[in-house]
Design an enzyme around this catalytic site. Sequence first.
Site, PDB file in Angstrom:
ATOM      1  N   HIS A   1       0.852  -1.192   0.000  1.00 28.21           N
ATOM      2  CA  HIS A   1       0.000   0.000   0.000  1.00 28.21           C
ATOM      3  C   HIS A   1       0.888   1.243   0.000  1.00 28.21           C
ATOM      4  CE1 HIS A   1      -3.714  -2.224   0.780  1.00 28.21           C
ATOM      5  NE2 HIS A   1      -3.091  -2.880   1.741  1.00 28.21           N
TER       6      HIS A   1
ATOM      7  N   HIS B   1      -1.060  -6.711  -5.244  1.00 24.45           N
ATOM      8  CA  HIS B   1      -1.076  -7.999  -4.539  1.00 24.45           C
ATOM      9  C   HIS B   1      -0.440  -9.041  -5.456  1.00 24.45           C
ATOM     10  CE1 HIS B   1      -3.317 -11.940  -4.314  1.00 24.45           C
ATOM     11  NE2 HIS B   1      -2.768 -11.890  -3.115  1.00 24.45           N
TER      12      HIS B   1
ATOM     13  N   ASN C   1       0.825 -13.401  -5.287  1.00 15.65           N
ATOM     14  CA  ASN C   1       0.858 -14.620  -4.490  1.00 15.65           C
ATOM     15  C   ASN C   1       1.248 -15.787  -5.386  1.00 15.65           C
ATOM     16  OD1 ASN C   1      -1.283 -17.106  -3.761  1.00 15.65           O
ATOM     17  ND2 ASN C   1      -0.115 -16.328  -2.029  1.00 15.65           N
TER      18      ASN C   1
ATOM     19  N   HIS D   1     -21.062  -8.224  -3.360  1.00 15.52           N
ATOM     20  CA  HIS D   1     -22.028  -7.399  -2.628  1.00 15.52           C
ATOM     21  C   HIS D   1     -22.017  -5.940  -3.093  1.00 15.52           C
ATOM     22  CE1 HIS D   1     -18.253  -6.841  -0.491  1.00 15.52           C
ATOM     23  NE2 HIS D   1     -18.744  -5.796   0.139  1.00 15.52           N
TER      24      HIS D   1
ATOM     25  N   GLY E   1      -5.414 -22.197  11.490  1.00 13.95           N
ATOM     26  CA  GLY E   1      -4.524 -21.831  12.589  1.00 13.95           C
ATOM     27  C   GLY E   1      -3.285 -21.111  12.123  1.00 13.95           C
TER      28      GLY E   1
ATOM     29  N   ARG F   1      -0.939 -17.711  11.176  1.00 14.80           N
ATOM     30  CA  ARG F   1      -0.557 -16.596  12.056  1.00 14.80           C
ATOM     31  C   ARG F   1      -1.371 -15.356  11.688  1.00 14.80           C
ATOM     32  NH1 ARG F   1       3.860 -12.622  12.128  1.00 14.80           N
ATOM     33  NH2 ARG F   1       4.481 -12.246  14.291  1.00 14.80           N
TER      34      ARG F   1
END
Length: 301
Positions: A94, A104, A106, A173, A256, A258
Amino acid sequence: MNFAQVKDYLVDLQNRIVTGLEQVDGQSFRRDTWDRPEGGGGTSCVIEEGNVLERGGVNFSHVFGKGLPASATAARPELAGRAFEAAGVSLVLHPRNPYAPTVHMNVRFFAATKEGAEPVWWFGGGMDLTPYYGFEEDAVHFHQACKDALQPSGEEYYPRFKKWCDEYFYLKHRKEPRGIGGVFFDDLNQPDFATCFNLTRSVGDHFLAAYVPILQKRRDLPYGERERDFQAYRRGRYVEFNLVWDRGTLFGLQSGGRTESILMSLPPVVKWRYDWSPAAGSPEAKLYTDFLTGRDWLPLG
């Protein structure tokens, strides 16, 4: 399938990207190594209040366990009861300047194993750009870099993964795209491991060339309170997508992972307004009319 080979690549990719971004920003990332009690761990590299980047994170994680969370088995019931191992590099940047877009990227690998059965594995990844004030030349440059990354694997990949990106990074939405897209893919396991790994590696390797020239071009453009205000408003859409729709966020939280690393993708300053829309013909309105349209950018180049 060679998990160790993928993991080595991902660790190196994270280091290369962080080094490249530190050269652009002039400030260092904080490197935070963490362990996951259920198995695995990772390294989060984070910058806050940098010279160019208001907040950014480049995360490597390698997690494993005896069973998968509901978010992973819902779409693939054949994975139920299998042990899993997953590794990836995920980043979100950002910039402070509203004329510089959020980005972004990945790349990830997933394997699920069961004694006496063939492993189930796949690659996923991509990169996408979210401008606040759009520039056609930036959109063309970014999409060309995405196409260049996929070209060695075959002509068919860019149009397919571009469409997939437009469909995935869509706020149902709000009935609007998150940004101007890029490429996105998941469940990639054909025709073989080497081909899929090469394609995924090329996406990761093209990231700096896709984004840094845009950041350098926009980082010092003059802006005022109006532009920062609109940037904060539009960043709200980023938060909404990540917390409501993003499969990676849901998988991380349910398995689970981080929390600090998963939520480092969120922008530092955000605003929401009730039933707001920009004035017709304004620079802010141009984002909606000219950029958030899912259009094909490359003929412009």
